[in-house]
Design an enzyme around this catalytic site. Structure first.
Site, PDB file in Angstrom:
ATOM      1  N   GLU A 317      26.736   0.533 -21.249  1.00  0.00           N
ATOM      2  CA  GLU A 317      26.725   1.400 -22.432  1.00  0.00           C
ATOM      3  C   GLU A 317      26.440   0.548 -23.664  1.00  0.00           C
ATOM      4  OE1 GLU A 317      30.127   3.911 -22.944  1.00  0.00           O
ATOM      5  OE2 GLU A 317      29.845   4.944 -21.029  1.00  0.00           O
ATOM      6  N   HIS A 320      28.402   1.651 -26.956  1.00  0.00           N
ATOM      7  CA  HIS A 320      29.863   1.750 -27.103  1.00  0.00           C
ATOM      8  C   HIS A 320      30.421   0.389 -27.519  1.00  0.00           C
ATOM      9  CE1 HIS A 320      33.958   3.298 -25.731  1.00  0.00           C
ATOM     10  NE2 HIS A 320      34.158   1.987 -25.820  1.00  0.00           N
TER      11      HIS A 320
END
Ligand code: ZN
Length: 355
Positions: A317, A320
């Site tokens: 990710e 994030h």
């Protein structure tokens, strides 16, 4: 005139040191003359035959303590002919370079109970004209910061700690709401007021600095999703399970209570190039590349890196980011770690350990 090593038969040292390792406590007193063999030659004869001290050595040479834990250093001399020799415990001088980490005259190092993970200190040990340093770091222990609830979940008790580890194995207490949520002054991908704009104060301040630095280098980042309450996470997760099935949902969405977004220390960011999407396409943007290289300078880490799914439990990710503070972020980034790998109880002297 350099001091001679404290008289001690070198043959006796391995035995003494193995005793130290076995007993731990009170090891310094094992180096006093009374513990040496009564058949040892008189001290004056022994001194004449011994080489001068070339350097000092400390065991251990570095140390990681949990908050509230303590551990005693064992100091000995290395002679010019490379042998270990005892030193006069009373003549060793210890000094700590950090407020949260103290050392007493016996060489026992203690981390304050309220010390934070990432606190560091250099312990300086002086003896005669010799000086060495021992780096000490505070790191909380995983086992001491979670308890098992009735359903077998590991519930953390250090949820306010900026280094709190929340993942598929460790959840926040039911109903936890961070104490100091604020809205960072950064551009968001949406305009309406929403809980997603919130972060904890310290993380929000750091995010403002991060975004300002990115902009200064020519990259515009946008906040997409920060704080998320338990209730919101529950409806989100339930929706993913309905649409994509539970197995797939768990790869990128957290079971309620297990989301880092509930800590107020994490935020998803994106760029206008990829229409603020949170997907792999963001990872290829110049903004994401800048972020991966500079986030640590502002106390953030890319929490779910590429090829670490087996450790973090989440697919890559790039959007994030998680605030952990500058000291930890630098250590994690430099050593290519995940937050899971950073915490390792095998390397930590626990507060409940006796030593
Ligand atoms: Zn996220």
């Amino acid at each position: 005139m350099p001091r001679k090593p404290f008289p001690l038969l070198t043959a006796a040292i391995p035995i003494l040191f193995s005793t130290i390792l076995m007993t731990g406590c009170g090891a310094a007193s094992a180096l006093t003359p009374s513990s040496t063999s009564p058949t040892q030659p008189p001290a004056s004869d022994n001194l004449q035959n011994q080489a001068a001290i070339a350097s000092l050595s400390a065991d251990p040479s570095q140390l990681v303590l949990a908050p509230g834990a303590h551990h005693t250093l064992h100091i000995y001399a290395i002679t010019s002919d490379q042998k270990k020799a005892a030193v006069q415990p009373a003549d060793i001088h210890f000094q700590s370079g950090g407020a949260e980490i103290s050392i007493d005259p016996n060489g026992t190092i203690t981390a304050a109970p309220d010390a934070s993970t990432g606190d560091v200190a250099e312990i300086t040990i002086s003896y005669d004209n010799h000086r060495i340093t021992v780096p000490v770091e505070v790191k909380y222990s995983l086992s001491e910061t979670a308890s098992t609830d009735a359903s077998g979940d590991h519930v953390v008790n250090n949820m306010v700690d900026r280094a709190v580890l929340v993942n598929k194995q460790r959840k926040l207490p039911d109903g936890y709401v961070p104490p100091d949520l604020v809205v960072p002054h950064v551009p968001f991908s949406f305009t309406q007021m929403n809980e997603r704009k919130y972060m904890r104060k310290e993380a929000a301040d750091a995010l403002e600095q991060l975004f300002a630095a990115a902009k200064n280098d020519g990259y515009q980042l946008y906040g997409v999703s920060g704080y998320r309450s338990y209730k919101t996470q529950k409806s989100l997760f339930d929706m993913y399970v309905r649409t994509q099935g539970e197995t797939e949902a768990k790869r990128f969405s957290a079971i309620p209570g297990h989301s880092e977004h509930q800590t107020g220390l994490a935020i998803d960011v994106s760029s206008s190039d990829v229409h603020f999407n949170l997907d792999q396409s963001f990872g290829n943007t110049p903004e994401a590349k800048w972020l991966a290289e500079h986030a640590d300078e502002y106390g953030f880490i890319i929490r779910y890196p590429q090829d670490k799914e087996a450790i973090t439990g989440y697919a890559y990710e790039p959007w994030h980011i998680r605030y952990v503070g500058k000291q930890l972020a630098k250590e994690i980034y430099t050593n290519h770690l995940t937050l899971e790998q950073f915490f390792d109880d095998a390397q930590v002297v626990l507060a409940r350990q006796q030593n």
